[in-house]
Design an enzyme around this catalytic site. Structure first.
Site, PDB file in Angstrom:
ATOM      1  CD1 TRP A 108     -12.564 -12.553 -91.955  1.00 53.02           C
ATOM      2  CD2 TRP A 108     -13.625 -12.902 -90.028  1.00 53.02           C
ATOM      3  NE1 TRP A 108     -13.920 -12.481 -92.210  1.00 53.02           N
ATOM      4  CE2 TRP A 108     -14.597 -12.685 -91.038  1.00 53.02           C
ATOM      5  CE3 TRP A 108     -14.057 -13.131 -88.715  1.00 53.02           C
ATOM      6  CZ2 TRP A 108     -15.956 -12.706 -90.776  1.00 53.02           C
ATOM      7  CZ3 TRP A 108     -15.422 -13.155 -88.462  1.00 53.02           C
ATOM      8  CH2 TRP A 108     -16.349 -12.939 -89.478  1.00 53.02           C
ATOM      9  CG  ASN A 109     -14.818 -17.631 -89.574  1.00 53.24           C
ATOM     10  OD1 ASN A 109     -13.760 -17.954 -90.122  1.00 53.24           O
ATOM     11  ND2 ASN A 109     -15.946 -18.256 -89.814  1.00 53.24           N
ATOM     12  CE  LYS A 132      -3.969 -13.134 -97.993  1.00 47.19           C
ATOM     13  NZ  LYS A 132      -5.345 -12.715 -97.652  1.00 47.19           N
ATOM     14  CG  HIS A 133      -4.472 -16.224 -90.746  1.00 41.52           C
ATOM     15  ND1 HIS A 133      -5.853 -16.165 -90.787  1.00 41.52           N
ATOM     16  CD2 HIS A 133      -4.176 -17.048 -89.731  1.00 41.52           C
ATOM     17  CE1 HIS A 133      -6.353 -16.917 -89.824  1.00 41.52           C
ATOM     18  NE2 HIS A 133      -5.350 -17.457 -89.168  1.00 41.52           N
ATOM     19  N   GLY A 184     -13.341 -19.800 -96.980  1.00 41.78           N
ATOM     20  CA  GLY A 184     -13.816 -18.429 -97.079  1.00 41.78           C
ATOM     21  C   GLY A 184     -15.098 -18.342 -97.877  1.00 41.78           C
ATOM     22  CB  SER A 185     -16.557 -15.497 -99.679  1.00 38.90           C
ATOM     23  OG  SER A 185     -15.606 -15.191-100.693  1.00 38.90           O
ATOM     24  CD  GLU A 206     -15.580 -24.475 -94.310  1.00 34.03           C
ATOM     25  OE1 GLU A 206     -16.672 -23.932 -94.637  1.00 34.03           O
ATOM     26  OE2 GLU A 206     -14.880 -24.081 -93.380  1.00 34.03           O
ATOM     27  CG  LEU A 207     -16.236 -22.565-100.856  1.00 33.96           C
ATOM     28  CD1 LEU A 207     -16.685 -22.542-102.303  1.00 33.96           C
ATOM     29  CD2 LEU A 207     -15.007 -21.695-100.648  1.00 33.96           C
ATOM     30  CB  CYS A 240     -18.912 -21.883 -92.855  1.00 32.37           C
ATOM     31  SG  CYS A 240     -17.813 -20.592 -93.471  1.00 32.37           S
ATOM     32  CD  GLU A 326     -22.645 -18.269 -95.001  1.00 32.20           C
ATOM     33  OE1 GLU A 326     -22.188 -18.951 -94.064  1.00 32.20           O
ATOM     34  OE2 GLU A 326     -21.972 -17.947 -96.003  1.00 32.20           O
TER      35      GLU A 326
END
Length: 424
Positions: A108-109, A132-133, A184-185, A206-207, A240, A326
């Site tokens: 979402w960011n 998929k958003h 995401g996470s 990409e975490l 991130c 984080e």
């Protein structure tokens, strides 16, 4: 819904109805539509996840530049690559070709930028996209779907879906899906990678990140402090690759900390809320735990709903479990480093390895430290230096694979060898 989306994307891929030149022209149109609709797109991001309007407009503009970059470079990136033969006669080339339907799972960011990083190179290549958003951004996601449709992409070229985690897992396992990109996470990335691995699917992750911002020397402390604030507060600290841990040489630490803290506290005026009350509560819990472990927090105000006041943490032990987490919000951690070696050791002391920053007046030191930092990206003496032509990605628990630049178009390409002999 998901099954139909995959079916449409598969049919579009099999039709192979466009050439590289045609896809490049379509991407040029996507870029132009981002620019033309920047106000609407920015408003949606502001309403859905709280991004300040000026930052939302900048995100849309950067996204447009990514589509334009791949439109301009698609043909050269995808041209046959000759291979010089060591022996024998004939020729050999590497030909980059698409592999099929790709599933993108985006956060979402950065509702436009994250999609652009994934979609632009792969649409240029000829892959088709099922996207998929995040559930927080349904209107932003729908606006992107309209852009690709209005640009003239064939039906199924880009398909927006809403789906549950179970439906996503089924889609990853679907034989029609050839690869997955997830941003995401760390926890979510591990789940995606596990499912993809069981089904022998290529995946790009990409975490999270806990990017170090190392200050070893400076000729303009005010400018360096401002750069540090900028690195921490983009998107209210919900990035991130934001600077999160500030590692400062002992001889300038006190003065840096004083000026930095004043600027951080001043950010409270007009600071946007976090994306949700849940996000603010999680950050509050993290900060509380690290303070209970002996750290000092300088902060004015308290959390109210999704708003979290900006603050500075000092005295955090690198050995503390909290130091490895984080902090996704407007809280910065500042460390004192007694030497270059200690600064590098602190920088590398977390399980993450996404981005990093090095500020120094010594060019040789900059390259030496950059070489030793365990991260996918190092930015020297500057922030906001990203560009469509520069590869983006990390190592360690920040994920693997690259987006943007030439590297971004190679991740989901079949780099096919064609070796021709001389027998007729």
């Amino acid at each position: 819904m998901m099954d139909r989306a995959i079916d449409l994307a598969e049919k579009a891929y099999r039709a192979k109805a466009t050439t590289v030149a045609q896809r490049a022209e379509l991407l040029h149109t996507v870029a132009a539509l981002h620019t033309a609709r920047s106000g609407e797109l920015a408003r949606l991001a502001h309403e859905e996840m709280g991004k300040p309007l000026d930052e939302a407009v900048a995100e849309v503009e950067f996204s447009a530049s990514i589509y334009a970059f791949y439109a301009a470079n698609a043909e050269s990136f995808l041209a046959d690559e000759p291979v010089e033969l060591l022996e024998g006669e004939g020729t050999a080339v590497i030909r980059r070709q698409p592999i099929g339907v790709l599933l993108g799972i985006m956060p979402w960011n950065y509702p436009y930028y994250q999609v652009a990083r994934f979609a632009a190179p792969n649409l240029a290549l000829g892959n088709t996209i099922v996207l998929k958003h995040a559930p927080q951004c349904p209107e932003s996601a729908a606006a992107l779907q309209r852009i690709f449709a209005d640009a003239g992409f064939p039906e199924g070229g880009y398909v927006n879906v809403q789906a549950t985690n179970e439906q996503v897992a089924d889609a990853i396992a679907d034989a029609r899906v050839q690869g997955v990109s997830f941003t995401g996470s760390e926890r979510g990335g591990a789940q995606v990678a596990e499912t993809a691995g069981r089904n022998l699917k290529k995946v790009v992750l990409e975490l999270g990140g806990s990017d170090p911002f190392i200050v070893l020397s400076t000729e303009d402390l005010d400018a360096t402090v401002q750069a540090a604030v900028d690195a921490r507060f983009e998107n209210t600290g919900q990035a991130c690759n934001a600077g999160k841990r500030f590692i400062v040489a002992d001889d300038i630490y006190d003065e840096f900390l004083d000026r930095f803290t004043k600027k951080v506290l001043a950010k409270a005026d007009g600071l946007a809320p976090l994306s949700s009350v849940t996000a603010a509560e999680r950050l509050e819990d993290q900060v509380r735990r690290v303070v209970d472990e002996g750290a000092t927090l300088v902060c004015e105000g308290r959390r109210e709903g999704a708003f979290f006041p900006p603050g500075v943490l000092t005295g955090v032990s690198p050995a503390s479990p909290s130091a490895a987490e984080e902090l996704f919000g407007p809280v910065a951690t500042v460390y004192r480093a007694g030497s270059e070696a200690e600064a590098v050791e602190l920088a590398n002391s977390t399980p993450y390895g996404l981005g990093s920053y090095v500020f120094t007046t010594d060019p040789e030191q900059a390259m030496r430290v950059a070489d030793r930092i365990e991260a996918g990206m190092v930015f020297v003496n500057g922030v906001g230096l990203e560009g469509p032509e520069l590869p983006f990605g990390g190592i360690k628990r920040s994920g693997f694979g690259r987006e943007l630049g030439r590297a971004g178009i190679d991740e989901f390409a079949n780099k096919k060898l064609i070796r021709e002999g001389t027998l007729r």
